[in-house]
Write a protein that holds these residues in place. Sequence first.
Motif, PDB file in Angstrom:
ATOM      1  N   ASP A 107      -4.237  -1.121   0.946  1.00  0.00           N
ATOM      2  CA  ASP A 107      -2.730  -1.463   1.322  1.00  0.00           C
ATOM      3  C   ASP A 107      -1.774  -0.615   1.297  1.00  0.00           C
ATOM      4  N   ALA A 108      -1.827   0.527   0.532  1.00  0.00           N
ATOM      5  CA  ALA A 108      -0.885   1.590   0.424  1.00  0.00           C
ATOM      6  C   ALA A 108      -0.862   2.312   1.529  1.00  0.00           C
ATOM      7  N   VAL A 109      -2.195   2.825   2.079  1.00  0.00           N
ATOM      8  CA  VAL A 109      -2.369   3.703   3.385  1.00  0.00           C
ATOM      9  C   VAL A 109      -1.896   2.781   4.456  1.00  0.00           C
ATOM     10  N   ALA A 110      -2.057   1.520   4.669  1.00  0.00           N
ATOM     11  CA  ALA A 110      -1.576   0.586   5.663  1.00  0.00           C
ATOM     12  C   ALA A 110      -0.166   0.804   5.809  1.00  0.00           C
ATOM     13  N   ILE A 111       0.635   0.791   4.667  1.00  0.00           N
ATOM     14  CA  ILE A 111       2.311   1.024   4.659  1.00  0.00           C
ATOM     15  C   ILE A 111       2.346   2.409   5.357  1.00  0.00           C
ATOM     16  N   ALA A 112       1.710   3.321   5.121  1.00  0.00           N
ATOM     17  CA  ALA A 112       2.013   4.797   5.481  1.00  0.00           C
ATOM     18  C   ALA A 112       1.674   4.729   6.921  1.00  0.00           C
ATOM     19  N   ARG A 113       0.568   4.424   7.252  1.00  0.00           N
ATOM     20  CA  ARG A 113       0.027   4.614   8.563  1.00  0.00           C
ATOM     21  C   ARG A 113       0.543   3.567   9.583  1.00  0.00           C
ATOM     22  N   ASP A 114       0.567   2.226   9.390  1.00  0.00           N
ATOM     23  CA  ASP A 114       0.739   1.239  10.251  1.00  0.00           C
ATOM     24  C   ASP A 114       2.318   0.920   9.929  1.00  0.00           C
ATOM     25  N   ASP A 115       2.855   0.350   8.890  1.00  0.00           N
ATOM     26  CA  ASP A 115       4.106  -0.327   8.663  1.00  0.00           C
ATOM     27  C   ASP A 115       5.257   0.879   9.048  1.00  0.00           C
ATOM     28  N   GLU A 116       4.944   1.925   8.222  1.00  0.00           N
ATOM     29  CA  GLU A 116       6.137   3.072   8.383  1.00  0.00           C
ATOM     30  C   GLU A 116       5.771   4.167   9.382  1.00  0.00           C
ATOM     31  N   ALA A 117       4.412   4.119  10.171  1.00  0.00           N
ATOM     32  CA  ALA A 117       3.731   5.077  11.030  1.00  0.00           C
ATOM     33  C   ALA A 117       4.382   6.449  10.900  1.00  0.00           C
ATOM     34  N   TRP A 118       3.826   7.109   9.489  1.00  0.00           N
ATOM     35  CA  TRP A 118       4.217   8.440   9.475  1.00  0.00           C
ATOM     36  C   TRP A 118       3.596   9.304  10.377  1.00  0.00           C
ATOM     37  N   PRO A 119       2.512   9.088  10.959  1.00  0.00           N
ATOM     38  CA  PRO A 119       1.840  10.075  12.236  1.00  0.00           C
ATOM     39  C   PRO A 119       2.891   9.907  13.297  1.00  0.00           C
ATOM     40  N   ASP A 120       3.527   9.017  13.315  1.00  0.00           N
ATOM     41  CA  ASP A 120       4.621   9.069  14.560  1.00  0.00           C
ATOM     42  C   ASP A 120       5.900   9.458  14.223  1.00  0.00           C
ATOM     43  N   ALA A 121       6.432   9.170  13.027  1.00  0.00           N
ATOM     44  CA  ALA A 121       7.689   9.410  12.577  1.00  0.00           C
ATOM     45  C   ALA A 121       7.948  10.855  11.867  1.00  0.00           C
ATOM     46  N   TYR A 122       6.695  11.325  11.360  1.00  0.00           N
ATOM     47  CA  TYR A 122       6.866  12.773  10.841  1.00  0.00           C
ATOM     48  C   TYR A 122       5.611  13.643  11.261  1.00  0.00           C
ATOM     49  N   ASP A 123       5.791  14.787  10.889  1.00  0.00           N
ATOM     50  CA  ASP A 123       4.784  15.880  11.562  1.00  0.00           C
ATOM     51  C   ASP A 123       3.510  15.756  10.475  1.00  0.00           C
ATOM     52  N   VAL A 124       2.936  14.525  10.503  1.00  0.00           N
ATOM     53  CA  VAL A 124       1.698  13.944   9.434  1.00  0.00           C
ATOM     54  C   VAL A 124       0.663  13.587  10.359  1.00  0.00           C
ATOM     55  N   SER A 125      -0.566  14.330   9.987  1.00  0.00           N
ATOM     56  CA  SER A 125      -1.760  13.837  10.820  1.00  0.00           C
ATOM     57  C   SER A 125      -2.428  12.553  10.295  1.00  0.00           C
ATOM     58  N   ASP A 126      -3.169  11.681  10.953  1.00  0.00           N
ATOM     59  CA  ASP A 126      -3.739  10.394  10.277  1.00  0.00           C
ATOM     60  C   ASP A 126      -4.943  11.053   9.411  1.00  0.00           C
ATOM     61  N   GLU A 127      -5.282  12.209   9.510  1.00  0.00           N
ATOM     62  CA  GLU A 127      -6.321  12.625   8.827  1.00  0.00           C
ATOM     63  C   GLU A 127      -5.886  12.985   7.295  1.00  0.00           C
ATOM     64  N   GLN A 128      -4.517  13.123   7.207  1.00  0.00           N
ATOM     65  CA  GLN A 128      -3.913  13.509   5.872  1.00  0.00           C
ATOM     66  C   GLN A 128      -3.788  12.284   4.872  1.00  0.00           C
ATOM     67  N   LEU A 129      -4.319  10.828   5.580  1.00  0.00           N
ATOM     68  CA  LEU A 129      -3.918   9.816   4.989  1.00  0.00           C
ATOM     69  C   LEU A 129      -5.273   9.255   4.803  1.00  0.00           C
ATOM     70  N   VAL A 130      -5.598   9.173   3.526  1.00  0.00           N
ATOM     71  CA  VAL A 130      -7.100   8.867   2.927  1.00  0.00           C
ATOM     72  C   VAL A 130      -7.129   7.694   2.133  1.00  0.00           C
ATOM     73  N   GLU A 131      -7.950   6.630   2.472  1.00  0.00           N
ATOM     74  CA  GLU A 131      -8.185   5.492   1.636  1.00  0.00           C
ATOM     75  C   GLU A 131      -8.966   5.483   0.685  1.00  0.00           C
ATOM     76  N   VAL A 132      -8.892   5.183  -0.525  1.00  0.00           N
ATOM     77  CA  VAL A 132      -9.785   5.330  -1.569  1.00  0.00           C
ATOM     78  C   VAL A 132      -9.980   3.916  -2.511  1.00  0.00           C
ATOM     79  N   ALA A 133     -10.900   3.680  -3.255  1.00  0.00           N
ATOM     80  CA  ALA A 133     -11.043   2.358  -3.819  1.00  0.00           C
ATOM     81  C   ALA A 133     -11.668   2.358  -5.206  1.00  0.00           C
ATOM     82  N   GLU A 134     -11.562   1.576  -5.898  1.00  0.00           N
ATOM     83  CA  GLU A 134     -12.341   1.678  -7.283  1.00  0.00           C
ATOM     84  C   GLU A 134     -13.584   2.121  -7.203  1.00  0.00           C
ATOM     85  N   GLY A 135     -14.043   3.096  -8.091  1.00  0.00           N
ATOM     86  CA  GLY A 135     -15.426   3.940  -8.257  1.00  0.00           C
ATOM     87  C   GLY A 135     -15.368   5.129  -7.549  1.00  0.00           C
ATOM     88  N   ASP A 136     -14.322   5.311  -6.470  1.00  0.00           N
ATOM     89  CA  ASP A 136     -14.646   6.687  -6.082  1.00  0.00           C
ATOM     90  C   ASP A 136     -14.130   7.842  -6.886  1.00  0.00           C
TER      91      ASP A 136
END
Length: 278
Positions: A107-136
């Motif tokens: 849900d945190a990565v979704a804010i960055a990728r979708d809601d705030e669209a960092w790859p479109d609004a800033y010079d950020v690549s989609d590959e820089q946004l990494v989803e993690v989960a418990e146990g990783d």
Amino acid sequence: MAIHSDWSDWLPRAIASADPDGVAVWYLGCNGFVLKGRGGTTIFIDPYLGLGDPPRIIRMIPVPFESDDVRSADAILATHEHVDHVHGPSQAPILANTGASFYGPDDAVAIARDDEAWPDAYDVSDEQLVEVAEGDSFDVGEFEIHVEPAYDPDASHPVSYVVEHEGGTFFHGGDSRPADSFADIGERFDIDLGVLAFGTVGVMPHRETGTPTVTKWYNDENQLIEAASDLRLDRLLPSHWDMWKRLTADPTVLHHHARSVEYPRRLEIAEIGDRIEL
């Protein structure tokens, strides 16, 4: 939205020029921290430079730097999706300027990728946004980072982080209250310094109606010591107590609450801009 700091760029410069023997930790206020290892690896956790949402949510401490002034970072870790933990103007310029990766739960990565669209609004690549989960677990330079559970009833998917280094082990609980998982984390890791969110109960205008509403977002004194005890923290550093008007607290009262329990062994009080050695 441009971010302005009355502190100029002295804090990012101090972090960039630091040469710690093991791991240095800087408190950014709110729930933000920077960790820098002896090899130069630099990790930001939940950095937030915004002002809140006045007049409902009012920042009570300085903005310690401007995001464009950060020129050295290897990763940003987000504990959950709330705006003071995932915030484009605070974090995306750091990613753009340094090439660092942003790690967070779905849900945190979704804010960055979708809601705030960092790859479109800033010079950020989609590959820089990494989803993690418990146990990783994953490595960032000289640090090994473990994604662990958390319990924050106000968040949709919170996590905590255990950051291991040969110079010591750091725990960041985000805004978690005492969690069933903390005793297990305390058994598996020898945590030198742990961060837990602390605050008071206040009356805040409701987000939609403006009606004064009793609000509790963080641990009270007893909850904080309960969580620290379960985690077996050598040192407890309370965070978030300085940030929001009506929810601020006095961390020195925790000395009384911690006196009769084995853990935490010591209370570490830090103000915004302070450096602590792990």
